[in-house]
Enzyme design. Structure first.
Site, mmCIF file in Angstrom:
data_model
loop_
_atom_site.group_PDB
_atom_site.id
_atom_site.type_symbol
_atom_site.label_atom_id
_atom_site.label_comp_id
_atom_site.label_asym_id
_atom_site.label_seq_id
_atom_site.Cartn_x
_atom_site.Cartn_y
_atom_site.Cartn_z
ATOM 1 C CG ASP A 13 -1.778 -1.212 1.325
ATOM 2 O OD1 ASP A 13 -2.249 -1.694 0.280
ATOM 3 O OD2 ASP A 13 -1.948 -1.727 2.445
ATOM 4 C CE LYS A 16 3.143 -2.379 -4.494
ATOM 5 N NZ LYS A 16 2.790 -2.136 -3.110
ATOM 6 N N GLY A 40 -4.431 -4.231 -4.344
ATOM 7 C CA GLY A 40 -5.451 -3.279 -4.779
ATOM 8 C C GLY A 40 -4.748 -1.988 -5.088
ATOM 9 C CG HIS A 41 -1.954 -1.366 -7.580
ATOM 10 N ND1 HIS A 41 -1.098 -1.856 -8.528
ATOM 11 C CD2 HIS A 41 -1.448 -1.750 -6.393
ATOM 12 C CE1 HIS A 41 -0.108 -2.503 -7.926
ATOM 13 N NE2 HIS A 41 -0.318 -2.460 -6.640
ATOM 14 C CD GLN A 225 0.660 -8.777 -2.387
ATOM 15 O OE1 GLN A 225 1.427 -9.475 -3.019
ATOM 16 N NE2 GLN A 225 -0.558 -8.515 -2.800
HETATM 17 P P1 IMP Z 1 -2.812 -12.738 1.859
HETATM 18 O O1 IMP Z 1 -1.850 -12.197 0.853
HETATM 19 O O2 IMP Z 1 -4.256 -12.439 1.536
HETATM 20 O O3 IMP Z 1 -2.578 -14.171 2.179
HETATM 21 O O4 IMP Z 1 -2.538 -11.946 3.244
HETATM 22 C C1 IMP Z 1 -1.332 -12.097 3.983
HETATM 23 C C2 IMP Z 1 -0.904 -10.768 4.610
HETATM 24 O O5 IMP Z 1 -0.510 -9.863 3.595
HETATM 25 C C3 IMP Z 1 -2.008 -10.043 5.403
HETATM 26 O O6 IMP Z 1 -1.420 -9.356 6.474
HETATM 27 C C4 IMP Z 1 -2.567 -9.051 4.403
HETATM 28 O O7 IMP Z 1 -3.163 -7.950 5.029
HETATM 29 C C5 IMP Z 1 -1.279 -8.647 3.683
HETATM 30 N N1 IMP Z 1 -1.523 -8.200 2.303
HETATM 31 C C6 IMP Z 1 -1.821 -8.947 1.234
HETATM 32 N N2 IMP Z 1 -1.952 -8.171 0.135
HETATM 33 C C7 IMP Z 1 -1.706 -6.916 0.534
HETATM 34 C C8 IMP Z 1 -1.638 -5.658 -0.163
HETATM 35 O O8 IMP Z 1 -1.817 -5.565 -1.383
HETATM 36 N N3 IMP Z 1 -1.357 -4.578 0.597
HETATM 37 C C9 IMP Z 1 -1.103 -4.660 1.931
HETATM 38 N N4 IMP Z 1 -1.140 -5.794 2.609
HETATM 39 C C10 IMP Z 1 -1.429 -6.925 1.920
#
Ligand code: IMP
Length: 431
Positions: A13, A16, A40-41, A225
Site C-alpha cells: 500500500d 505503487k 489493490g491499486h 504487496q
Molecule cells: P494474503 O496475501 O491475503 O494471504 O494476506 C497475507 C498478509 O498480507 C495479510 O497481512 C494481508 O493484510 C497482507 N496483504 C496482502 N496483500 C496486501 C496488499 O496488497 N497490501 C497490503 N497488505 C497486503
C-alpha cells in the site's frame, strides 16, 4: 535505461499504482509477476477513481501492453470482472492490450473457502489475510496439484486433476472444518466457461517478453504487496505467500535477471500495515488515527483500517539491500503537513543492544523499541509545489535525511493522489 522493477519497500500500500501509472508513459509493457487479487491499486485519473486488483495499472494508458505473469495467482471471476469494467469504460478495447500467462495458477472457489475457514479457526493467531485464497492457491502450486490457465479449456485434464485433488480438499473441508464439500459437477463447467472467456488473452508470456525485449521494447515490472510481506524475507509468518522482492520479477515473468536495469522502491513518508504482525513504529494513539484519517488509510481490497506509524528507516534499509534499490519514490508526503514534529526511526533497541539493520528472523520485532530522530514539521500545504526547491525547507531536509540513511536517491516525491501532484527530481527512464 530500459527495464525496471517497482517494488513496495514497506508492508504494501505504498502507492505503487500511482508511480507505475506515471512511468508507464516511458515504457511499452507493464508486467505483474506475483500475488493475486490480494493487491489493490487505486488510481485517480481526472476525478475518476479506479481500483485494480489483478490487471496492471498500466492498462489506463493507450498503446501499452499489460501482462499477468506466470508468478501471479489468478482468480478468473475477479479478472473477468475487471476486464468487463475496463471494457465498459472504453479502456480495454482490444484483447492484445492484456496478455495472461498460460502458466499462471488459478484461484478456485475452494481456495477462498479454505482461506476463510483457516483464518476463523486460528482466532487470535490469524494472519489477517485478505481472504482472496492466495495462500491456499500457492500451496497447491508448490504441492504440484494446482490448475494453470492453459488447462482451463481442457475438460479431460481438469476432470482428471480435480478428481484426485478434490478428494483431499473435500476431506479437509468436510472432516476437518465441518463445512460444505466442493461439487466437481458444478465446478468443471464453470472453469470451462472462464477458460473460454479468457482465451483471447492467453499467451506464452515468457516468449512474448523475450521477443519484445530483444526488439528494444521497455518493460516495467509492477510488484504487489511489499518487501516486509515477502514469504522469505518478511515478517514471517505474518507475510503473504509469494516473493515480493525484486528478484521475484524474474521468476514470476520468465525474464532473466540480466534484462533488469533498475529497481525502484516505493515508500510512504510514514508507515502503514494491514493485517496482523509486528510493526515497531506503530502509533496506536491519536497521532496514528490522524494519519489514518488524513491519509485515507483503509485497505483498497478489504476496506480494513490500516495500522499507521512513523517512517521506519531500518525497514527501508532492509528493502534497499534485499531488492538492490537504485532509486526511491516517497509518497504521501502531504499527509505529514501540519504536524509540528515528525519522527524517523533510525534503529531499534532490543535486549539492551542497538540495531540499525534488520534480519527479520534474528530478533523478536514485537519486542524492539524504535529509536527516533525528531524533525521539525511544516505547516504549508504541499499540493502546489512542482519542484523539489518549492517544498518547505523542513520537508526537503526530511527527504534528504532518508537519502542519507538509506544511501538510495529519492528521485520522486508524491504530494497528492493526482498525477500532477508529483515532484520528479530525475527521470530514470530518460537517463
Ligand atoms: P494474503 O496475501 O491475503 O494471504 O494476506 C497475507 C498478509 O498480507 C495479510 O497481512 C494481508 O493484510 C497482507 N496483504 C496482502 N496483500 C496486501 C496488499 O496488497 N497490501 C497490503 N497488505 C497486503
Amino acid at each position: 535505461m530500459s527495464n525496471a522493477v517497482i517494488v513496495g519497500a514497506q508492508w504494501g500500500d505504498e502507492g505503487k499504482g500511482k508511480v507505475v501509472d506515471i512511468f508507464t508513459e516511458f515504457v511499452d509493457i507493464v508486467v505483474r509477476f506475483q500475488g493475486g487479487s490480494n493487491a489493490g491499486h487505486t488510481l485517480v485519473i481526472g476525478d475518476e477513481k479506479t481500483v485494480l486488483h489483478l490487471i496492471p495499472s498500466g492498462i489506463m494508458h493507450k498503446n501499452k501492453v499489460c501482462i499477468i505473469g506466470n508468478g501471479v495467482v489468478v482468480d478468473p471471476e475477479i479478472l473477468l470482472m475487471e476486464i468487463g469494467r475496463l471494457r465498459d469504460k472504453g479502456i480495454l478495447t482490444d484483447p492484445a492490450q492484456l496478455r495472461l500467462s498460460t502458466d499462471a495458477h488459478v484461484i478456485l472457489p475452494y481456495h477462498k473457502q479454505l482461506d476463510a475457514l483457516r483464518e476463523n479457526q486460528k482466532g487470535k493467531a490469524r494472519i489477517g489475510t485478505t481472504g482472496r485464497g492466495i495462500g491456499p492457491a500457492y500451496e497447491d502450486k508448490v504441492a504440484r496439484r494446482g490448475i494453470r490457465v492453459h488447462e482451463l479449456t481442457r475438460e479431460a485434464v481438469l476432470r482428471e486433476k480435480l478428481e484426485s485433488s478434490l478428494d483431499w480438499i473435500n476431506f479437509q473441508l468436510v472432516q476437518y472444518y465441518k463445512d460444505k464439500p466442493i461439487e466437481l459437477g458444478a465446478l468443471i463447467p464453470q472453469m470451462l466457461a472462464w477458460g473460454q472467456e479468457l482465451a483471447p488473452y492467453v499467451e506464452e508470456t515468457p516468449l512474448y517478453l523475450d521477443r519484445e525485449i530483444k526488439r528494444g521494447r521497455k518493460v516495467l515490472f509492477e510488484g504487489a504487496q511489499g518487501t516486509m510481506l515477502d514469504v522469505d524475507h518478511g515478517t514471517y509468518p505474518y507475510v503473504t505467500s509469494s516473493n515480493t522482492v525484486a528478484a521475484g520479477a524474474s521468476i514470476g515473468s520468465g525474464v532473466g535477471l540480466k534484462a533488469i536495469d533498475h529497481v525502484i522502491g516505493i515508500s510512504k513518508a510514514y508507515t502503514t500495515r494491514v493485517g496482523a504482525g509486528p510493526f515497531p513504529t506503530e502509533l496506536d494513539n491519536e497521532l496514528g488515527e490522524h494519519l489514518r484519517a488524513k491519509g485515507a488509510e483503509y485497505g483498497s481490497t478489504t476496506g480494513r483500517p490500516r495500522r499507521c506509524g512513523w517512517l521506519d528507516l531500518v525497514v527501508l534499509k532492509n528493502a534497499s539491500r534485499l531488492n538492490g534499490l537504485t532509486g526511491l519514490a516517497i509518497t504521501k508526503l502531504d499527509v505529514l503537513s501540519g504536524m509540528e514534529k515528525i519522527k524517523l526511526c533510525v534503529g531499534y533497541e532490543y535486549e539492551g543492544k542497538v540495531y540499525n539493520d534488520l534480519v527479520a528472523s534474528s530478533f523478536d520485532l514485537n519486542a524492539c523499541k524504535p529509536i527516533y530522530e525528531e524533525h521539525r514539521g511544516w505547516k504549508d500545504d504541499l499540493q502546489n509545489a512542482r519542484d523539489f526547491d518549492e517544498l518547505p525547507d523542513t520537508a526537503q531536509r526530511f527527504i534528504r535525511r532518508i537519502e542519507d540513511l538509506t544511501g538510495v536517491p529519492v528521485f520522486l516525491v508524491s504530494i497528492g493522489p493526482r498525477r500532477r501532484e508529483t515532484i520528479m527530481r530525475s527521470n530514470l527512464f530518460r537517463e
